[in-house]
Write an enzyme that holds these catalytic residues in place. Structure first.
Site, PDB file in Angstrom:
ATOM      1  CB  SER A 127      41.144  82.753  74.143  1.00 42.98           C
ATOM      2  OG  SER A 127      40.953  82.532  72.729  1.00 42.98           O
ATOM      3  CE  LYS A 182      41.031  78.877  75.435  1.00 42.79           C
ATOM      4  NZ  LYS A 182      41.356  77.758  74.641  1.00 42.79           N
ATOM      5  CG  HIS A 185      36.673  80.621  73.460  1.00 45.21           C
ATOM      6  ND1 HIS A 185      37.760  80.008  72.754  1.00 45.21           N
ATOM      7  CD2 HIS A 185      36.910  82.108  73.548  1.00 45.21           C
ATOM      8  CE1 HIS A 185      38.460  80.740  72.232  1.00 45.21           C
ATOM      9  NE2 HIS A 185      38.036  82.007  72.500  1.00 45.21           N
ATOM     10  CG  ASN A 186      38.869  75.936  72.688  1.00 47.56           C
ATOM     11  OD1 ASN A 186      38.809  77.278  73.150  1.00 47.56           O
ATOM     12  ND2 ASN A 186      39.810  75.205  73.082  1.00 47.56           N
ATOM     13  CD  GLU A 189      39.217  78.413  68.183  1.00 49.17           C
ATOM     14  OE1 GLU A 189      39.995  77.451  68.038  1.00 49.17           O
ATOM     15  OE2 GLU A 189      39.384  78.941  69.251  1.00 49.17           O
TER      16      GLU A 189
END
Length: 468
Positions: A127, A182, A185-186, A189
């Site tokens: 990231s 991840k 995480h996205n 986001e």
């Protein structure tokens, strides 16, 4: 003759920048891409610390053993195609690292495939975008046991550092855990970006604020508890003007794109039975934005209230700040709960405090709030939901007063706020000891004999009623 410390396959923006990052930390990097144009342009621009290979065989032979090879290409079938060509050239103990946004189930499958041949496979979330790749990304590696000690020196050298020098990389766990975190995480986001966009719209349409004024607000917020990368870049975007005075953000079509990781997060949450309501609304908000022509027509046909708010701008800006902050806490709470539960189900043993620390630098969702989250998981590593941490509960409890007023005012003005309103509904649903699902269970039992549990009996005992 082996001359390099690590190999990089894929010389697009991310791959080439990561290779340059490694070279800047005094590692020698072998580089290869099937696209001759990319190979040629990269070779002409960079020579020191780089071994340029014109074939996959030449590339593999140039790397010291045990080989460490990172793949930075489009996720999906291209990764499988590269593996099919690469694996016959490798030897037992070599490490293959997929740094793209691969689905974590694909990573599980590739780990098994490589380990059958004695190879180690790592699925690594990366990231920070192109700037982070060059200057220090947040890295989330997970996969084959034993791979971390081999790649650790390089990954710790190239990763971002926090202001206090903490390295933003850590071994996540077994299997596809690196790509899983991840993915979440996205998803977080997606939620953060949607909430910021809702804030922007109500300030623009509800208060009639100029881009410059909004930029100043986001600039102030970025010096306090909302300090984060996404708030920072929003300040910059709203304050940007071309040489001839054009405010570019006003000319960008309001139809959002997406690459799928938000959707994957939502699917994983549904599979796990975890209520990621905010992220779900953020994904669907992008889908709704894509219906541009329908929305233009609906704007003429569908009635609604006037969008201007009859309220003192400074008062409302203070309210929307609390709504944004409270919603942000909910976003992280939902995301970490999904990671916590999946980690238990998969026996990944993910260190959530370490993950929060890892996300504090380099990555897109880096923020001051992550320090508070890290401390919460240090106090209780088995914390099932961040809202059950006393300090976080007190913080979000203080925010919810103004949060409610902000959402109510946005609703009265007819300004959509799906992420912030769903976050508030989640907060209220989570804090409700006795909800309405008893009626829902009665309905299910009525039409489908699905049975129900009783409040006056032990959990695990099920009952059925002949309702007619």
């Amino acid at each position: 003759m082996s001359t390099s410390n690590i190999g990089m396959i894929g010389l697009g923006v991310m791959g080439s920048n990561l290779a340059r990052n490694m070279v800047s930390k005094n590692f020698i990097v072998s580089c290869y891409d099937w696209d001759e144009g990319l190979r040629t342009s990269f070779a002409s621009a960079y020579s020191e610390g780089v071994v340029h290979a014109n074939s996959l065989k030449e590339f593999v032979e140039s790397i010291e053993r045990p080989r460490k090879i990172m793949i930075m290409i489009k996720a999906g079938s291209p990764v499988d195609s590269v593996l099919s060509e690469l694996m016959p050239l490798l030897e037992e103990g070599d490490v293959v690292i997929d740094g793209g946004n691969s689905q974590w189930e694909d990573t599980d499958r590739r780990i098994a495939l490589c380990e059958e041949q004695g190879l180690l496979f790592v699925g690594c979330g990366v990231s920070g975008g192109e700037e982070g790749a060059l200057n220090g990304p947040a890295l989330m590696p997970g996969g084959s046991e034993g791979a971390w000690e081999l790649i650790k020196p390089i990954f710790e050298a190239i990763a971002a550092k926090t202001s206090k020098g903490a390295v933003c990389v850590n071994w996540i766990g077994a299997g596809g855990s690196g790509h899983f975190v991840k993915m979440v995480h996205n998803g977080i986001e997606y939620g953060d970006m949607q909430m910021i966009c809702e804030t922007y719209q109500v300030m623009r349409d509800g208060l009639g604020m100029s881009n410059v004024a909004m930029s100043e607000v986001f600039g102030r917020w970025n010096k306090g508890k909302l300090d984060s990368y996404l708030i920072e870049i929003t300040r910059d975007i709203l304050g940007y003007e071309t040489a001839d005075g054009e405010q570019t953000v006003d000319f960008i079509l309001d139809a959002a794109g997406q690459k799928g990781t938000g959707k994957w997060t939502l699917i994983a949450a549904l599979d796990a039975g975890e209520p990621l309501t905010l992220i779900g609304e953020a994904v669907f908000a992008r889908c709704l934005s894509a219906l541009k022509s329908d929305r233009v027509q609906a704007a003429e046909w569908l009635p609604g209230p006037k969008t201007k708010l009859n309220i003192e701008p400074d008062d409302f800006v203070a309210e929307i700040k609390e709504a944004l902050f409270g919603s942000k806490i909910i976003s992280y709470a939902q995301g970490f709960q999904l990671i916590q539960q999946t980690s238990k189900d998969k026996n990944w043993k993910i260190d959530l405090a370490g993950l929060a620390q890892l996300w504090r630098g380099g990555c897109i969702i880096r923020s001051t709030l992550l320090r508070t989250i890290k401390e919460a998981f240090e106090r209780n590593p088995d914390l099932s939901n961040l809202l059950l941490d006393p300090l976080i509960a007190e913080t979000v409890g203080e925010a919810q007063v103004h949060w409610r007023t902000a959402v109510a005012n946005m609703t009265r003005a007819g300004i959509a706020c799906p992420a912030m309103s769903s976050a508030l509904s989640y907060y209220d649903g989570f804090r409700t000891a006795r909800g309405s699902a008893n009626l829902l269970q009665a309905q299910r039992d009525y039409f489908g004999a699905h049975t129900y549990e009783r409040t006056d009996k032990p959990r695990g005992e099920f009952f059925h009623t002949q309702w007619i």
